[in-house]
Design a protein around this motif. Structure first.
Motif, PDB file in Angstrom:
ATOM      1  N   PHE A  79       0.846  -1.183   0.000  1.00  0.00           N
ATOM      2  CA  PHE A  79       0.000   0.000   0.000  1.00  0.00           C
ATOM      3  C   PHE A  79       0.884   1.235   0.000  1.00  0.00           C
ATOM      4  O   PHE A  79       1.203   1.826   1.033  1.00  0.00           O
ATOM      5  N   ASP A 117      -1.975   3.977  -2.212  1.00  0.00           N
ATOM      6  CA  ASP A 117      -2.070   4.999  -1.171  1.00  0.00           C
ATOM      7  C   ASP A 117      -2.011   6.371  -1.840  1.00  0.00           C
ATOM      8  O   ASP A 117      -0.997   6.744  -2.422  1.00  0.00           O
ATOM      9  N   GLU A 118      -3.109   7.113  -1.774  1.00  0.00           N
ATOM     10  CA  GLU A 118      -3.197   8.401  -2.452  1.00  0.00           C
ATOM     11  C   GLU A 118      -2.865   9.570  -1.530  1.00  0.00           C
ATOM     12  O   GLU A 118      -2.960  10.731  -1.932  1.00  0.00           O
ATOM     13  N   ARG A 119      -2.468   9.283  -0.308  1.00  0.00           N
ATOM     14  CA  ARG A 119      -2.157  10.350   0.647  1.00  0.00           C
ATOM     15  C   ARG A 119      -0.779  10.957   0.363  1.00  0.00           C
ATOM     16  O   ARG A 119       0.096  10.318  -0.216  1.00  0.00           O
ATOM     17  N   ILE A 124       0.687  10.873   5.586  1.00  0.00           N
ATOM     18  CA  ILE A 124       1.089   9.521   5.977  1.00  0.00           C
ATOM     19  C   ILE A 124       1.910   9.572   7.264  1.00  0.00           C
ATOM     20  O   ILE A 124       1.672   8.806   8.207  1.00  0.00           O
ATOM     21  N   THR A 132      -4.547   5.124  10.241  1.00  0.00           N
ATOM     22  CA  THR A 132      -3.951   4.224   9.245  1.00  0.00           C
ATOM     23  C   THR A 132      -4.817   2.985   9.057  1.00  0.00           C
ATOM     24  O   THR A 132      -5.037   2.533   7.927  1.00  0.00           O
ATOM     25  N   VAL A 135      -7.765   3.856   6.873  1.00  0.00           N
ATOM     26  CA  VAL A 135      -7.407   3.976   5.453  1.00  0.00           C
ATOM     27  C   VAL A 135      -7.216   2.591   4.832  1.00  0.00           C
ATOM     28  O   VAL A 135      -7.682   2.325   3.712  1.00  0.00           O
ATOM     29  N   LEU A 136      -6.538   1.713   5.552  1.00  0.00           N
ATOM     30  CA  LEU A 136      -6.331   0.353   5.048  1.00  0.00           C
ATOM     31  C   LEU A 136      -7.651  -0.399   4.924  1.00  0.00           C
ATOM     32  O   LEU A 136      -7.873  -1.128   3.944  1.00  0.00           O
ATOM     33  N   ALA A 139      -9.402   0.690   1.800  1.00  0.00           N
ATOM     34  CA  ALA A 139      -8.785   0.120   0.601  1.00  0.00           C
ATOM     35  C   ALA A 139      -9.191  -1.344   0.432  1.00  0.00           C
ATOM     36  O   ALA A 139      -9.507  -1.794  -0.678  1.00  0.00           O
ATOM     37  N   ARG A 193      -1.143  -3.536   8.787  1.00  0.00           N
ATOM     38  CA  ARG A 193      -0.301  -2.451   9.289  1.00  0.00           C
ATOM     39  C   ARG A 193       0.898  -3.034  10.016  1.00  0.00           C
ATOM     40  O   ARG A 193       0.811  -4.083  10.637  1.00  0.00           O
TER      41      ARG A 193
END
Length: 263
Positions: A79, A117-119, A124, A132, A135-136, A139, A193
């Motif tokens: 990611f 990952d578009e951050r 990040i 986190t 976000v995961l 996705a 993570r």
């Protein structure tokens, strides 16, 4: 669990040629089935996985496949940003898939990459573990939605291919990390993570999704993987050796003599 079958090849080169040929011939056979519209295959990254894709692209057998009816998925993904060299999908495109698309043999829409990952870098770096995880999870949910939209309410893959790490992980299911033990049949994709292998953020298919596959093939090579193979073969469903969870209608391990030297 399906019965595990094992084939041992003399070296990594022969292994890669064998996996490539088996994959191409199986895709062609599946496409020849009456009323078959498409074949869905999950590929893998890593040294072995990308090498197999390269060999597939160079094989004369690739010409026997109607690639317009083949859809490509990923068993796991790093990611990271979409243009990162760490991305399995980027490596696979460079190894072969971009050429298939450029030649007009495969529509770009047939390649189903896991989310990137578009951050930004600062976002990040400043994200809490809880953020986190959110976000995961988003996705993973996005990829699961795509699987369901494409393959139905109970999606399954025709072929799922995986390598094995020296720690006996497969996909992004790592020893004693928890994700390999997910057994909820409704959780098909998970975020990871703090991966013990960098980069730290991953998205992966879960064991319940992998186990639905018609053909699940696990392949690895070299003596440095021998302990991992030994651990995976010692006991099925061992959280210390996640590749022992590999399952499917057909479960096939394809390894070379180096990886098999401690069996």
């Amino acid at each position: 669990m399906a019965e595990r079958k094992t084939v041992i090849y003399p070296n990594p080169e022969v292994l890669a040629q064998a996996v490539a040929a088996r994959t191409l011939l199986t895709i062609a056979d599946l496409l020849a089935e009456p009323n078959r519209k498409r074949v869905d295959i999950a590929v893998t990254g890593g040294t072995d996985g990308i090498y197999v894709l390269k060999v597939m692209g160079e094989s004369v057998l690739a010409k026997a496949v109607d690639w317009s009816r083949v859809h490509v998925w990923w068993g796991d993904e790093r990611f990271v940003a979409a243009d990162s060299d760490d991305r399995n999908a980027k490596q696979a495109r460079e190894a072969w898939f971009d050429k298939l698309i450029e030649d007009g043999r495969m529509p770009a829409g047939n390649i189903h990459e896991m989310p990137a990952d578009e951050r930004g870098v600062e976002e990040i770096a400043g994200a809490s573990p809880e953020r986190t995880d959110e976000v995961l999870a988003a996705a993973a949910a996005e990829y699961q939605r795509e699987l369901v939209e494409q393959l139905g309410e109970h999606p399954s893959l025709d072929i799922a291919m995986f390598g094995v790490g020296p720690d006996a992980h497969f996909a992004s299911l790592f020893p004693d990390h928890g994700e390999a033990e997910i057994d909820d049949p409704h959780t098909l994709v998970a975020g990871v993570r703090d991966s013990p292998k960098p980069p730290p953020l991953r998205v992966t298919l879960t064991v319940p999704m992998i186990a639905r596959s018609k053909h699940t093939w696990v392949f690895t090579s070299e003596a440095r993987k021998a302990d991992a193979v030994k651990a995976a073969f010692a006991k099925r469903g061992n959280p210390h050796a996640p590749s022992s969870y590999a399952d499917g209608e057909e479960l096939l391990w394809l390894i070379d003599e180096g990886a098999a030297c401690k069996l």
